[in-house]
Design a protein around this motif. Sequence first.
Motif, PDB file in Angstrom:
ATOM      1  N   ASP A  52       0.837  -1.200   0.000  1.00 22.31           N
ATOM      2  CA  ASP A  52       0.000   0.000   0.000  1.00 22.31           C
ATOM      3  C   ASP A  52       0.873   1.252   0.000  1.00 22.31           C
ATOM      4  N   ASP A  53       2.064   1.104  -0.489  1.00 20.65           N
ATOM      5  CA  ASP A  53       3.052   2.177  -0.403  1.00 20.65           C
ATOM      6  C   ASP A  53       3.327   2.760  -1.788  1.00 20.65           C
ATOM      7  N   LYS A  54       4.200   3.753  -1.810  1.00 17.91           N
ATOM      8  CA  LYS A  54       4.561   4.355  -3.097  1.00 17.91           C
ATOM      9  C   LYS A  54       5.870   3.782  -3.638  1.00 17.91           C
ATOM     10  N   VAL A  55       6.487   2.914  -2.852  1.00 22.51           N
ATOM     11  CA  VAL A  55       7.752   2.303  -3.257  1.00 22.51           C
ATOM     12  C   VAL A  55       7.617   0.779  -3.266  1.00 22.51           C
ATOM     13  N   ASN A  56       8.522   0.109  -3.939  1.00 20.92           N
ATOM     14  CA  ASN A  56       8.526  -1.350  -3.942  1.00 20.92           C
ATOM     15  C   ASN A  56       8.951  -1.908  -2.584  1.00 20.92           C
ATOM     16  N   HIS A  57       8.442  -3.096  -2.269  1.00 21.24           N
ATOM     17  CA  HIS A  57       8.903  -3.833  -1.093  1.00 21.24           C
ATOM     18  C   HIS A  57       9.220  -5.258  -1.507  1.00 21.24           C
ATOM     19  N   ASN A  58      10.045  -5.904  -0.696  1.00 21.02           N
ATOM     20  CA  ASN A  58      10.366  -7.314  -0.935  1.00 21.02           C
ATOM     21  C   ASN A  58      10.229  -8.072   0.379  1.00 21.02           C
ATOM     22  N   VAL A  59       9.004  -8.566   0.615  1.00 22.95           N
ATOM     23  CA  VAL A  59       8.684  -9.239   1.875  1.00 22.95           C
ATOM     24  C   VAL A  59       9.223 -10.672   1.836  1.00 22.95           C
ATOM     25  N   TYR A  60       9.877 -11.074   2.919  1.00 23.74           N
ATOM     26  CA  TYR A  60      10.428 -12.423   2.952  1.00 23.74           C
ATOM     27  C   TYR A  60      10.577 -12.891   4.394  1.00 23.74           C
ATOM     28  N   SER A  61      10.851 -14.183   4.546  1.00 22.04           N
ATOM     29  CA  SER A  61      11.184 -14.743   5.852  1.00 22.04           C
ATOM     30  C   SER A  61      12.152 -15.895   5.667  1.00 22.04           C
ATOM     31  N   VAL A  62      13.054 -16.047   6.634  1.00 23.66           N
ATOM     32  CA  VAL A  62      13.951 -17.205   6.625  1.00 23.66           C
ATOM     33  C   VAL A  62      13.633 -18.114   7.818  1.00 23.66           C
ATOM     34  N   SER A  63      12.496 -17.850   8.481  1.00 21.23           N
ATOM     35  CA  SER A  63      12.129 -18.641   9.662  1.00 21.23           C
ATOM     36  C   SER A  63      11.744 -20.059   9.278  1.00 21.23           C
ATOM     37  N   THR A  88       6.895 -19.537  15.083  1.00 26.99           N
ATOM     38  CA  THR A  88       7.000 -18.088  14.938  1.00 26.99           C
ATOM     39  C   THR A  88       7.760 -17.751  13.666  1.00 26.99           C
ATOM     40  N   VAL A  89       7.159 -16.908  12.857  1.00 25.40           N
ATOM     41  CA  VAL A  89       7.759 -16.520  11.578  1.00 25.40           C
ATOM     42  C   VAL A  89       8.113 -15.030  11.636  1.00 25.40           C
ATOM     43  N   GLU A  90       9.393 -14.744  11.554  1.00 27.09           N
ATOM     44  CA  GLU A  90       9.867 -13.359  11.530  1.00 27.09           C
ATOM     45  C   GLU A  90       9.830 -12.894  10.079  1.00 27.09           C
ATOM     46  N   VAL A  91       9.058 -11.837   9.828  1.00 30.44           N
ATOM     47  CA  VAL A  91       8.888 -11.336   8.462  1.00 30.44           C
ATOM     48  C   VAL A  91       9.637 -10.011   8.315  1.00 30.44           C
ATOM     49  N   GLU A  92      10.393  -9.902   7.233  1.00 27.25           N
ATOM     50  CA  GLU A  92      11.175  -8.690   7.005  1.00 27.25           C
ATOM     51  C   GLU A  92      11.029  -8.228   5.562  1.00 27.25           C
ATOM     52  N   CYS A  93      11.617  -7.078   5.282  1.00 28.07           N
ATOM     53  CA  CYS A  93      11.648  -6.570   3.918  1.00 28.07           C
ATOM     54  C   CYS A  93      13.109  -6.442   3.506  1.00 28.07           C
ATOM     55  N   ALA A  94      13.427  -7.015   2.371  1.00 25.69           N
ATOM     56  CA  ALA A  94      14.815  -7.020   1.915  1.00 25.69           C
ATOM     57  C   ALA A  94      15.310  -5.624   1.545  1.00 25.69           C
ATOM     58  N   MET A  95      14.370  -4.712   1.320  1.00 25.76           N
ATOM     59  CA  MET A  95      14.758  -3.371   0.872  1.00 25.76           C
ATOM     60  C   MET A  95      14.841  -2.355   2.002  1.00 25.76           C
ATOM     61  N   HIS A  96      14.145  -2.646   3.105  1.00 28.23           N
ATOM     62  CA  HIS A  96      14.091  -1.677   4.208  1.00 28.23           C
ATOM     63  C   HIS A  96      14.404  -2.399   5.520  1.00 28.23           C
ATOM     64  N   ASP A  97      15.586  -2.138   6.056  1.00 28.08           N
ATOM     65  CA  ASP A  97      16.073  -2.833   7.256  1.00 28.08           C
ATOM     66  C   ASP A  97      15.167  -2.659   8.470  1.00 28.08           C
ATOM     67  N   ASN A  98      14.470  -1.525   8.525  1.00 30.01           N
ATOM     68  CA  ASN A  98      13.651  -1.233   9.703  1.00 30.01           C
ATOM     69  C   ASN A  98      12.290  -1.934   9.665  1.00 30.01           C
ATOM     70  N   MET A  99      11.959  -2.555   8.550  1.00 26.58           N
ATOM     71  CA  MET A  99      10.653  -3.223   8.441  1.00 26.58           C
ATOM     72  C   MET A  99      10.735  -4.627   9.010  1.00 26.58           C
ATOM     73  N   HIS A 100       9.872  -4.875   9.984  1.00 20.12           N
ATOM     74  CA  HIS A 100       9.914  -6.153  10.669  1.00 20.12           C
ATOM     75  C   HIS A 100       8.562  -6.441  11.307  1.00 20.12           C
ATOM     76  N   MET A 101       8.093  -7.664  11.195  1.00 17.46           N
ATOM     77  CA  MET A 101       6.899  -8.074  11.933  1.00 17.46           C
ATOM     78  C   MET A 101       7.011  -9.557  12.258  1.00 17.46           C
ATOM     79  N   LYS A 102       6.111  -9.996  13.107  1.00 11.71           N
ATOM     80  CA  LYS A 102       6.150 -11.388  13.563  1.00 11.71           C
ATOM     81  C   LYS A 102       4.793 -12.021  13.338  1.00 11.71           C
TER      82      LYS A 102
END
Length: 107
Positions: A52-63, A88-102
Amino acid sequence: MQRSFAFAAAVLGASSIGSACAADFDVSQKNQAFSVPTLTIKAGDSVTFKNDDKVNHNVYSVSDPKAFDLGSEAPGKTQKVVFDKPGTVEVECAMHDNMHMKIVVTP
Ligand SMILES: [Cu+2]
């Protein structure tokens, strides 16, 4: 009805038991953040990730319970991920280090 469900579950395995009553949850990415910090779902449920943003994201998890990589996702795009194993699955964005959810997947 009851009998055919039990049969299908036995044949297809545990993941089909979860999907018989599976729910879908929405998580969006906006202002370079996930819409929720933590989401609790049940095994077999799915999460639809929406950019829902104006930039691309790359959502991923290695959990371990669910490793995935949605790749670079353009604004307005959605992708659904099924979480079939508890944990528990830690979800991050490969493009933005500060993006994180669980995502906590309960049995
Ligand atoms: Cu991002």
